[in-house]
Scaffold this motif. Sequence first.
Motif, PDB file in Angstrom:
ATOM      1  N   HIS A 160       0.831  -1.192   0.129  1.00 39.71           N
ATOM      2  CA  HIS A 160      -0.186  -0.172  -0.071  1.00 39.71           C
ATOM      3  C   HIS A 160       0.878   1.250  -0.073  1.00 39.71           C
ATOM      4  O   HIS A 160       1.759   1.321   0.741  1.00 39.71           O
ATOM      5  CB  HIS A 160      -1.005   0.140   1.091  1.00 39.71           C
ATOM      6  N   ILE A 161       0.643   2.050  -1.119  1.00 38.05           N
ATOM      7  CA  ILE A 161       1.583   3.172  -1.035  1.00 38.05           C
ATOM      8  C   ILE A 161       0.959   4.403  -0.293  1.00 38.05           C
ATOM      9  O   ILE A 161      -0.052   4.821  -0.584  1.00 38.05           O
ATOM     10  CB  ILE A 161       1.863   3.482  -2.338  1.00 38.05           C
ATOM     11  N   ILE A 176       4.606   1.127   1.199  1.00 37.38           N
ATOM     12  CA  ILE A 176       5.874   1.733   0.725  1.00 37.38           C
ATOM     13  C   ILE A 176       5.501   3.333   0.831  1.00 37.38           C
ATOM     14  O   ILE A 176       4.436   3.879   0.620  1.00 37.38           O
ATOM     15  CB  ILE A 176       5.840   1.698  -0.944  1.00 37.38           C
ATOM     16  N   VAL A 177       6.520   3.798   1.671  1.00 33.32           N
ATOM     17  CA  VAL A 177       6.059   5.362   2.131  1.00 33.32           C
ATOM     18  C   VAL A 177       6.838   6.323   1.208  1.00 33.32           C
ATOM     19  O   VAL A 177       8.436   6.022   1.425  1.00 33.32           O
ATOM     20  CB  VAL A 177       6.411   5.531   3.541  1.00 33.32           C
ATOM     21  N   LEU A 178       6.487   6.882   0.358  1.00 34.11           N
ATOM     22  CA  LEU A 178       7.229   8.183  -0.438  1.00 34.11           C
ATOM     23  C   LEU A 178       7.331   9.376   0.174  1.00 34.11           C
ATOM     24  O   LEU A 178       6.262  10.139   0.511  1.00 34.11           O
ATOM     25  CB  LEU A 178       6.506   8.083  -1.758  1.00 34.11           C
ATOM     26  N   ASP A 182      13.326  10.390   1.349  1.00 34.06           N
ATOM     27  CA  ASP A 182      13.652   9.004   1.069  1.00 34.06           C
ATOM     28  C   ASP A 182      12.462   8.222   0.859  1.00 34.06           C
ATOM     29  O   ASP A 182      11.378   8.877   0.794  1.00 34.06           O
ATOM     30  CB  ASP A 182      14.422   8.456   2.160  1.00 34.06           C
ATOM     31  N   ILE A 183      12.722   7.048   0.728  1.00 36.13           N
ATOM     32  CA  ILE A 183      11.466   6.016   0.582  1.00 36.13           C
ATOM     33  C   ILE A 183      11.686   4.856   1.674  1.00 36.13           C
ATOM     34  O   ILE A 183      12.879   4.574   2.020  1.00 36.13           O
ATOM     35  CB  ILE A 183      11.611   5.413  -0.659  1.00 36.13           C
ATOM     36  N   LEU A 230      -0.772  -1.448  -4.701  1.00 31.36           N
ATOM     37  CA  LEU A 230      -0.211  -1.669  -5.971  1.00 31.36           C
ATOM     38  C   LEU A 230      -0.958  -2.681  -6.578  1.00 31.36           C
ATOM     39  O   LEU A 230      -1.165  -2.539  -8.012  1.00 31.36           O
ATOM     40  CB  LEU A 230       1.222  -1.838  -5.516  1.00 31.36           C
ATOM     41  N   MET A 231      -1.242  -3.637  -6.252  1.00 34.29           N
ATOM     42  CA  MET A 231      -1.739  -4.756  -6.786  1.00 34.29           C
ATOM     43  C   MET A 231      -3.213  -4.994  -6.647  1.00 34.29           C
ATOM     44  O   MET A 231      -3.596  -5.517  -5.634  1.00 34.29           O
ATOM     45  CB  MET A 231      -1.057  -6.307  -6.561  1.00 34.29           C
TER      46      MET A 231
END
Length: 304
Positions: A160-161, A176-178, A182-183, A230-231
């Motif tokens: 989950h972004i 995923i933390v944008l 950084d990531i 994402l999916m």
Amino acid sequence: MATPKFNTYVERKEEKLSKNTIATYTRLYNKLYIHFNKKTEPVDIDEETLIDAILNDMTDSYGNKIDNPNTLTTIFNTVIIVKKEFDYPITKLLKAKENLLEDIYEHRETRKIIKANTLPTLKDLKKHMRGTLQRDDYIGYIINFLLLNFFTRNKDLDVHIVTSVKLAKDPKKNYIVLRNWDILYIKNNYKTAKTYGSQSFSFRDKKLAFAIQNFINAQPDNEDKTEWRLMVNGEGEDLDETSQAKFIRKYTYKNLSESDYFKIRVNEFEKNSDLKGLMEASRKRGTNVNTVITNYSLKNIKAP
């Protein structure tokens, strides 16, 4: 399928078993049930008769005799767990299964030789990953990046972004933390989480950040949405484990599996005598290094 004892077993274990495992057990148990003309449930058949049938009479959907020791072991496991549930004798079945171990080892070594001669190189995988970005295939780039750099399984890629760590609080989700600087890749829900716990990796990568941001930008407008999975399927719905595997293969080089990607990476570490890299791959994947060498090495090397 008129198999009340098997059905009872599934009902009792449903919360502990994955859908794929239940489907496999059901298919194989039904194969035995059909073999005995649907007159007697396999759990009620004596051990000697079952052993003879499993080793000599099982066929695949094309009518070919099953001689893959891994498949035979799974058939043994299927009937053993049900018999055990109802306190039936299983000593002879366990011994017959144990006798397949040497066959399994030989089969695995043969498969390693075949894989070593047919799998593509790490260079091929990296070239494919670069191509996804050139084609504006942002999902493909994210998936290939994680496979190559974090040695992920399929489940690990169900991310989950989000854009803030404050939004990454569900312990049952991967994130995923944008962030601007950084990531952050957070693994909570993965195969060996009970052993290794939650994993968190902070890193910088401009191309991945570019792909993630463009993935977010491509999502349907919704000012209230702060999390993007994402999916998902065409309707934006969650995917089961089988569908996740198919989804990932759509974006990999020549539709390779995550397992094949990992074998290629492990093989590269071995070619370069890079023990540090192998240990890092083991840590990131959440797998004991001895397991990595036993199951993914394409060479006969000794675990450290």
